[in-house]
Design an enzyme around this catalytic site. Structure first.
Site, PDB file in Angstrom:
ATOM      1  N   GLU A 243       0.808  -1.229   0.000  1.00  0.00           N
ATOM      2  CA  GLU A 243       0.000   0.000   0.000  1.00  0.00           C
ATOM      3  C   GLU A 243       0.842   1.281   0.000  1.00  0.00           C
ATOM      4  O   GLU A 243       0.461   2.256  -0.621  1.00  0.00           O
ATOM      5  CB  GLU A 243      -0.957   0.000   1.190  1.00  0.00           C
ATOM      6  CG  GLU A 243      -2.019  -1.072   1.066  1.00  0.00           C
ATOM      7  CD  GLU A 243      -3.059  -0.990   2.167  1.00  0.00           C
ATOM      8  OE1 GLU A 243      -3.749   0.029   2.259  1.00  0.00           O
ATOM      9  OE2 GLU A 243      -3.166  -1.953   2.953  1.00  0.00           O
ATOM     10  N   HIS A 259       6.915 -26.467   5.001  1.00  0.00           N
ATOM     11  CA  HIS A 259       6.234 -27.668   4.518  1.00  0.00           C
ATOM     12  C   HIS A 259       5.653 -27.483   3.128  1.00  0.00           C
ATOM     13  O   HIS A 259       4.895 -28.321   2.663  1.00  0.00           O
ATOM     14  CB  HIS A 259       5.162 -28.076   5.536  1.00  0.00           C
ATOM     15  CG  HIS A 259       5.769 -28.349   6.884  1.00  0.00           C
ATOM     16  ND1 HIS A 259       6.397 -29.538   7.186  1.00  0.00           N
ATOM     17  CD2 HIS A 259       5.929 -27.557   7.967  1.00  0.00           C
ATOM     18  CE1 HIS A 259       6.881 -29.474   8.414  1.00  0.00           C
ATOM     19  NE2 HIS A 259       6.619 -28.274   8.909  1.00  0.00           N
ATOM     20  N   LYS A 353     -13.892   0.096  -4.121  1.00  0.00           N
ATOM     21  CA  LYS A 353     -15.050   0.426  -3.278  1.00  0.00           C
ATOM     22  C   LYS A 353     -16.084   1.207  -4.091  1.00  0.00           C
ATOM     23  O   LYS A 353     -17.280   1.004  -3.959  1.00  0.00           O
ATOM     24  CB  LYS A 353     -14.594   1.217  -2.041  1.00  0.00           C
ATOM     25  CG  LYS A 353     -13.825   0.344  -1.036  1.00  0.00           C
ATOM     26  CD  LYS A 353     -13.380   1.113   0.203  1.00  0.00           C
ATOM     27  CE  LYS A 353     -12.657   0.192   1.181  1.00  0.00           C
ATOM     28  NZ  LYS A 353     -12.135   0.840   2.369  1.00  0.00           N
TER      29      LYS A 353
HETATM   30  O1  PA5 Z   1      -5.208   0.340   4.213  1.00  0.00           O
HETATM   31  C1  PA5 Z   1      -6.282   0.593   3.701  1.00  0.00           C
HETATM   32  O2  PA5 Z   1      -6.607   1.711   3.294  1.00  0.00           O
HETATM   33  C2  PA5 Z   1      -7.285  -0.520   3.549  1.00  0.00           C
HETATM   34  O3  PA5 Z   1      -6.681  -1.761   3.755  1.00  0.00           O
HETATM   35  C3  PA5 Z   1      -8.452  -0.291   4.513  1.00  0.00           C
HETATM   36  O4  PA5 Z   1      -8.005  -0.455   5.827  1.00  0.00           O
HETATM   37  C4  PA5 Z   1      -9.564  -1.273   4.176  1.00  0.00           C
HETATM   38  O5  PA5 Z   1     -10.067  -1.028   2.889  1.00  0.00           O
HETATM   39  C5  PA5 Z   1     -10.705  -1.190   5.175  1.00  0.00           C
HETATM   40  O6  PA5 Z   1     -11.087   0.113   5.453  1.00  0.00           O
HETATM   41  P1  PA5 Z   1     -11.261   0.530   6.977  1.00  0.00           P
HETATM   42  O7  PA5 Z   1      -9.927   0.280   7.600  1.00  0.00           O
HETATM   43  O8  PA5 Z   1     -11.640   1.962   6.962  1.00  0.00           O
HETATM   44  O9  PA5 Z   1     -12.321  -0.370   7.497  1.00  0.00           O
END
Ligand code: PA5
Length: 360
Positions: A243, A259, A353
């Site tokens: 990310e 394994h 999303k």
């Molecule tokens: O790091 C991120 O932006 C995502 O992995 C979010 O955490 C994920 O989409 C879920 O959103 P939230 O953390 O607001 O529930």
């Protein structure tokens, strides 16, 4: 890597041209976020929550759900009841009146976290919500459930201190698992000691995170830890490389990887020589896993362009876990800068999303 490129990491103006939204400052500030997170946990009233509970379940995904994996790594072996992290729409059949569910969503608007909640309440489970707002906060208020309200305005993954520590410390408040005050203090001290060493103003030659980012640049990191804390940290490292640094990355943990995955490091060397194996090492873990790590390293090292090991700092499991998270987070941001990519936006997640929302 050319010296010139690495020099970017010592040049604040250049960093800010890439890290437009200031992710580096946010991750550097992790020790302070943890201090505030402890205050949030201590200031929450859990008196309406009464056990005993036969099972603990964390409902959450991504940067929020990982807080459940981290807590689980710390507490699971000491608990007398199962601890599960549920990252899907479906609710396990055993969830019922004696289950304590933590719904964790930093935005408060993630459907996989929200959708199961009505059913969870219908089954009579107890619920605690951790969020900075959104629909999850509204749901907690409407249903009279404990709401741990977190400061907003961050990317979920950059709020890991806010998400993880109140979740962990609430277990102490509820008499389920207590982190000793001395361990908490040690953990905050370890983070504060690391802060200067990892900070932007510490030059690359003395800065472990900058050096590691430079080593990993152009490679695909494979993060390995052991069952428990370093394994959970390996998951976090992988997600942060994805990310923040916007690169593929994968993780696994000992002993299970011995394994299956160990055998896979045999062919396709023309591809895997661009991979870097990062071994996350904790202290006081099972000796057998440490031995497995050493043996595995020798068996597979020729397959990788780089093999490097990182040691956890501190003594308590909490300090060690937080130290690994801190180093990984900062490294992933420096790597984003070397990749010349803004670490903050996660365009694919946003688009996903949005597309799902359009489908109704
Ligand atoms: O790091 C991120 O932006 C995502 O992995 C979010 O955490 C994920 O989409 C879920 O959103 P939230 O953390 O607001 O529930």
């Amino acid at each position: 890597m050319s010296g010139d490129r690495e020099d970017i990491l010592d040049n604040y103006q250049e960093i800010r041209k890439i890290d437009v939204q200031g992710m580096l400052e946010i991750v550097e500030d992790f020790p302070n976020q943890c201090i505030q997170a402890v205050e949030i946990a201590k200031g929450t009233d859990f008196s309406g929550v009464s056990g005993p509970f036969s099972c603990l379940l964390v409902q959450g995904v991504g940067g929020s759900g990982v807080s459940g994996d981290l807590v689980k790594a710390l507490v699971e072996e000491a608990l007398e009841v199962p601890f599960l992290v549920n990252k899907r729409y479906g609710t396990p059949g055993f969830v019922g009146e004696s289950t304590l569910v933590f719904a964790v969503s930093y935005s408060g608007n993630t459907e996989e976290t929200l959708i199961p909640l009505r059913d969870i309440l219908f089954r009579g489970a107890e619920l605690i919500c951790l969020t900075s707002g959104g629909q999850l906060a509204a749901f907690a208020r409407q249903n009279g459930k404990v709401l741990i309200e977190l400061p907003g305005g961050l990317q979920p993954r950059a709020a890991i201190g806010y998400l993880f520590l109140p979740l962990l410390l609430s277990l102490g408040e509820l008499g389920i698992f207590k982190i000793e005050e001395a361990d908490l203090e040690e953990s905050l001290e370890v983070l504060s000691d690391m802060a200067e060493a990892l900070a932007f103003r510490t030059p690359a030659r003395d800065n472990q995170a900058k050096k590691l980012a430079a080593l990993l640049w152009g490679k695909l990191p494979i993060a390995y830890g052991s069952e428990g804390i370093s394994g959970a940290a390996a998951l976090r490292w992988k997600c942060q490389f994805n990310e923040n640094s916007k690169i593929p990355s994968f993780w696994n943990s000992f002993p299970e990887l011995n394994h299956n995955e160990t055998v896979g490091w045999e062919l396709l060397k023309d591809i895997t020589r661009r991979f870097a194996l990062v071994l996350l090492q904790d202290k006081k873990g099972r000796v057998r896993n440490a031995q497995r790590m050493e043996i595995t390293k020798e068996l597979v090292k020729k397959q990788f362009g780089l093999v490097t090991a990182v040691k956890a700092r501190g003594e308590s499991p909490l300090a060690q876990l937080l130290s690994l998270i801190y180093l990984g987070d900062v490294t992933s941001v420096y790597l984003a800068i070397l990749n010349e990519v803004d670490p903050t936006p996660v365009e694919r997640i946003r688009a996903l999303k949005e597309n799902l929302a359009r489908l109704g």
